[in-house]
Design an enzyme around this catalytic site. Structure first.
Site, PDB file in Angstrom:
ATOM      1  N   GLU A 149      38.473  69.736  28.592  1.00 39.39           N
ATOM      2  CA  GLU A 149      37.427  69.350  29.619  1.00 39.39           C
ATOM      3  C   GLU A 149      36.296  68.983  28.783  1.00 39.39           C
ATOM      4  O   GLU A 149      35.877  69.538  27.693  1.00 39.39           O
ATOM      5  CB  GLU A 149      37.158  70.486  30.434  1.00 39.39           C
ATOM      6  CG  GLU A 149      35.945  70.306  31.525  1.00 39.39           C
ATOM      7  CD  GLU A 149      35.526  71.489  32.400  1.00 39.39           C
ATOM      8  OE1 GLU A 149      34.991  71.521  33.233  1.00 39.39           O
ATOM      9  OE2 GLU A 149      36.179  72.684  31.989  1.00 39.39           O
TER      10      GLU A 149
ATOM     11  N   ARG B   6      45.931  82.455  21.955  1.00 40.72           N
ATOM     12  CA  ARG B   6      44.769  81.650  21.330  1.00 40.72           C
ATOM     13  C   ARG B   6      44.358  81.911  19.809  1.00 40.72           C
ATOM     14  O   ARG B   6      44.597  83.036  19.344  1.00 40.72           O
ATOM     15  CB  ARG B   6      43.600  81.983  22.160  1.00 40.72           C
ATOM     16  CG  ARG B   6      43.325  81.658  23.620  1.00 40.72           C
ATOM     17  CD  ARG B   6      42.434  81.776  24.524  1.00 40.72           C
ATOM     18  NE  ARG B   6      41.124  81.205  23.884  1.00 40.72           N
ATOM     19  CZ  ARG B   6      40.024  81.278  24.656  1.00 40.72           C
ATOM     20  NH1 ARG B   6      39.840  81.901  25.672  1.00 40.72           N
ATOM     21  NH2 ARG B   6      39.029  80.474  24.193  1.00 40.72           N
TER      22      ARG B   6
ATOM     23  N   LYS C 213      33.238  78.218  25.163  1.00 46.43           N
ATOM     24  CA  LYS C 213      32.349  77.373  24.999  1.00 46.43           C
ATOM     25  C   LYS C 213      30.920  77.435  25.882  1.00 46.43           C
ATOM     26  O   LYS C 213      29.926  76.967  25.171  1.00 46.43           O
ATOM     27  CB  LYS C 213      32.943  76.123  26.040  1.00 46.43           C
ATOM     28  CG  LYS C 213      34.150  75.067  25.394  1.00 46.43           C
ATOM     29  CD  LYS C 213      34.239  73.949  26.288  1.00 46.43           C
ATOM     30  CE  LYS C 213      35.327  72.949  25.539  1.00 46.43           C
ATOM     31  NZ  LYS C 213      35.525  72.041  26.564  1.00 46.43           N
TER      32      LYS C 213
END
Length: 552
Positions: A31, A258, A268
Site C-alpha cells: 500500500e 512476518r 507503518k
C-alpha cells in the site's frame, strides 16, 4: 536464487505434481502509504525468488484502494526500493489496484444480483456490536433482507455520491454465525470522499482490501498469493470472493510468518509517527528500518537478502536478533570494503627527529584479504594525528598501544617512542612528542626488538576534516512489539542512538570518496559516505560477537 526452498516451495511442488500447468505467478502488493521496510524485504524476497525458481513471473501491484493516506511520493519510493533490492524490474509488470476499480464494482453488482451482497445503513459502531464475539454469534442487520432491486439502486446511488461518507456500506452476505469473524457479513465497499493519487475524484466509493485483493490476483493470473500470517484467518473470505465473482483465474493464498527484528518497529503507523512527530530526520534516517534508510546507512541489497534467508521462512512468528543483520553486512564488507585510515578523536603527535619540511609516502594495502585490491600511497609528515584512545598515561593491563616511554608502530610506517606528554590545565592530553626509528619504515628494527602494538594515523598536513555519525539501535527495548503495560513505544527510544563526531581527521584518499562508497576505517568500523550531506555514516562496528552465536 533458483535453489531457494522452504515450506512455500513445497506447496507449489505439490500443486505442480497435482496437475497445475499454469506458469507460476506471484506478486508483491504494497500500500503506498509509507516507505518499505526490512519486513517488506522478506515479502519481496519470497515472491520474487519463488517466481525466479520456477521460471515464473513476479508482479508489483500497488494496493491503492484507500486514498486517504496514499501519495505518489510513496509510489515512487516503492519502485526505487524494489529495483534496488532485486536488481531488476518486476518481470510480470507493474500494476495498480485502482485500475481494477470498475471490475471490482461489476463484481459487487453481480454479488448483489446473486443475493450475496446488500447495502447496510448501520454505522461502524453498530456493525461491530452486531458482529458478536468469538463466543457469541453475530446478529443479522435489519437491512440484510433488502431486495435485490433495492440493493442495486442503493449501490448505484452510493457510486453517484448521493450519500454522506459512512452513511451506507456494501456488505457480503455470508454467515453471521460463522466461527471466523471475517466471514460475518464483511464490509466490501465504503463511501469515502478523498482525492485519489491516480483516479482523481472519479470515485467516492472504494472496495476494501479483502474484497479487492483476490479480484486483482485473479485478473492478473496470480497462481500463488503469498502473504504474511495475519491474513491466514482472511483466507476463507479470499476464497469466497474468488468462488463467487465472475473471474478468469483461481489463485491460491498461503501465508508465512512476518519478519520481526529486535530493537525495531515495523508497524507503518509507528513509523509514520516517528517521522511526522520529528523523532527521526525522515523516512531515510539511518536508524530507521526502512529500505531507503538502510541504503543510506550503507547496507547492500545482498546483505539484506542474506539476512532474510538466514532469518528463515516459516509459519511460526519469531523475533530475529538485529545483530544477525549486522553480521551479514559486516561479513560482506570484510571481504569487499577498501581500507582507509580515519582518526575520530584526534590527538596531535609530533615526531621531533623527522624533518619539518619533509613528506614521504608509504604503500598501504587497500584490502589485506584481497591482493587484487592493490595498495595506495599514504602521505607521511612530521606531525600526525592518532586516536585519543590509543594513548594512556596510566595504561590498563594488557594495553598494547602508546604509553609514556613506550613504543608502537604507526601502521605501514615507522616505529615511534613517546618521549613527552603535553597536557592542558585540566590534565587532558593535547600533544605527544615522539621520536621515530627511521630505519623501520619498511621493516623490523635492526636490533631485533619486538614491538607488539600497531596504531593508525593520519598526516596532519594532508588530513581531510569530516563529520562522522555513529548509529546505534533506535530503541533500547529488545521487543518493541511487546511494551510493558502502561507505557508507550516512544518511551523506549534510545537517547544514544546517534552520536555525532566533528573535527575528525581522514587520510586524503577519503576526500575523493564517491557518495555511497563504503570503507573500513581500520580498527574503527565500516562507514559509507552519505549521499546527501557528504558526512560519513557508520554502517556497523568491527566487533562481531554474533559470529560466535552462529557457530554454536
Amino acid at each position: 536464487m533458483e535453489n531457494v526452498s522452504n515450506f512455500l516451495t513445497e506447496i507449489i511442488d505439490e500443486d505442480i505434481a497435482a496437475g497445475l500447468h499454469e506458469q507460476i505467478h506471484t506478486r508483491f502488493p504494497p500500500e503506498p502509504n509509507g516507505y518499505l521496510h526490512i519486513g517488506s524485504a522478506k515479502a519481496i524476497f519470497i515472491n520474487w525468488s519463488i517466481a525466479k525458481k520456477y521460471g515464473g513471473r513476479f508482479n508489483l501491484r500497488y494496493d491503492d484502494t484507500n486514498p486517504v493516506k496514499e501519495d505518489t511520493e510513496y509510489v515512487d519510493s516503492i519502485w526505487e526500493d524494489i529495483k534496488w533490492l532485486t536488481g531488476e524490474e518486476p518481470n510480470g509488470g507493474v500494476y495498480y489496484g485502482s485500475d481494477y476499480f470498475e471490475t471490482c464494482y461489476e463484481c459487487a453488482v453481480q454479488l448483489i444480483r446473486d443475493g450475496k451482497a446488500y447495502v447496510d445503513d448501520l454505522t461502524q459502531e453498530e456493525m461491530r456490536a452486531y458482529r458478536g464475539s468469538l463466543t457469541v454469534p453475530g446478529k443479522a442487520s435489519p437491512y440484510r433482507d433488502r431486495s435485490v432491486e433495492e440493493n442495486l439502486a442503493l449501490f448505484a446511488d452510493m457510486r453517484a455520491g448521493k450519500f454522506a461518507d459512512g452513511a451506507k456500506t456494501l456488505r457480503a452476505k455470508i454467515d453471521m454465525a460463522s466461527p471466523n469473524m471475517n466471514m460475518r457479513d464483511p464490509a466490501i465497499y465504503r463511501i469515502v470522499r478523498a482525492h485519489h493519487h491516480r483516479q482523481g475524484d472519479a470515485w467516492c466509493i472504494y472496495p476494501l482490501y479483502d474484497f479487492a485483493h483476490p479480484i486483482q490476483d485473479a485478473l492478473e493470473g496470480i497462481t500463488h498469493s503469498l502473504c504474511s500470517i495475519e491474513f491466514e484467518n482472511h483466507r476463507p473470505l479470499y476464497e469466497w470472493v474468488v468462488d463467487n465473482c465472475p473471474l478468469p483465474h483461481h489463485p491460491k493464498q498461503r501465508e508465512f510468518a512476518r519478519l520481526n527484528v529486535t530493537h525495531t518497529v515495523m508497524s507503518k503507523r509507528y513509523l509514520r509517527q516517528l517521522v511526522f512527530d520529528g523523532h527521526v530526520e525522515g523516512w531515510d534516517d539511518p536508524r530507521m528500518p526502512t529500505l531507503c534508510a538502510l541504503r543510506r546507512r550503507g547496507y547492500t541489497p545482498s546483505a539484506i537478502l542474506d539476512f532474510v534467508q538466514r532469518a528463515g521462512i516459516a509459519k511460526a512468528n519469531s523475533l530475529v536478533d538485529i545483530k544477525l543483520l549486522e553480521h551479514c553486512i559486516r561479513e560482506e564488507l570484510n571481504d569487499t570494503a577498501l581500507r582507509r585510515m580515519a582518526v575520530t578523536e584526534p590527538v596531535k603527535l609530533v615526531i621531533t627527529n623527522y624533518p619539518a619540511d619533509k613528506t614521504e609516502t608509504f604503500a598501504v594495502p587497500n584490502n589485506p584479504r584481497d591482493e587484487a585490491a592493490g595498495t595506495r600511497k599514504v602521505p607521511f609528515s612530521r606531525e600526525v594525528y592518532i586516536e585519543k584512545s590509543d594513548f594512556a598515561i596510566v595504561p590498563p593491563p594488557k594495553f598494547q598501544r602508546l604509553r609514556p616511554d613506550g613504543e608502537v608502530r604507526l601502521m605501514g610506517a615507522y616505529i615511534i617512542r613517546c618521549n613527552e606528554v603535553v597536557t592542558d590545565e585540566q590534565g587532558e592530553v593535547i600533544e605527544l612528542r615522539c621520536t621515530a626509528d627511521l630505519e623501520t619504515g619498511n621493516g623490523m628494527p635492526a636490533d631485533g626488538r619486538k614491538v607488539k602494538g600497531t596504531i593508525h594515523w593520519v598526516s596532519a598536513q594532508h588530513a581531510v576534516d569530516a563529520d562522522l555519525y555513529l548509529y546505534d539501535n533506535l530503541f533500547a527495548l529488545e521487543n518493541v512489539g511487546d511494551v510493558p503495560e502502561g507505557t508507550d513505544f516512544l518511551d523506549y527510544l534510545n537517547p544514544d542512538s546517534l552520536k555525532k563526531l566533528t573535527g575528525c581527521k581522514l587520510e586524503p584518499a577519503l576526500g575523493e570518496a564517491a557518495a555511497g562508497e563504503r570503507f573500513q576505517f581500520v580498527r574503527m568500523g565500516y562507514y559509507v559516505k552519505d549521499r546527501e550531506t557528504g558526512r560519513f555514516n557508520r554502517i556497523v562496528t568491527l566487533k562481531d560477537s554474533f559470529a560466535k552465536t552462529l557457530q554454536k
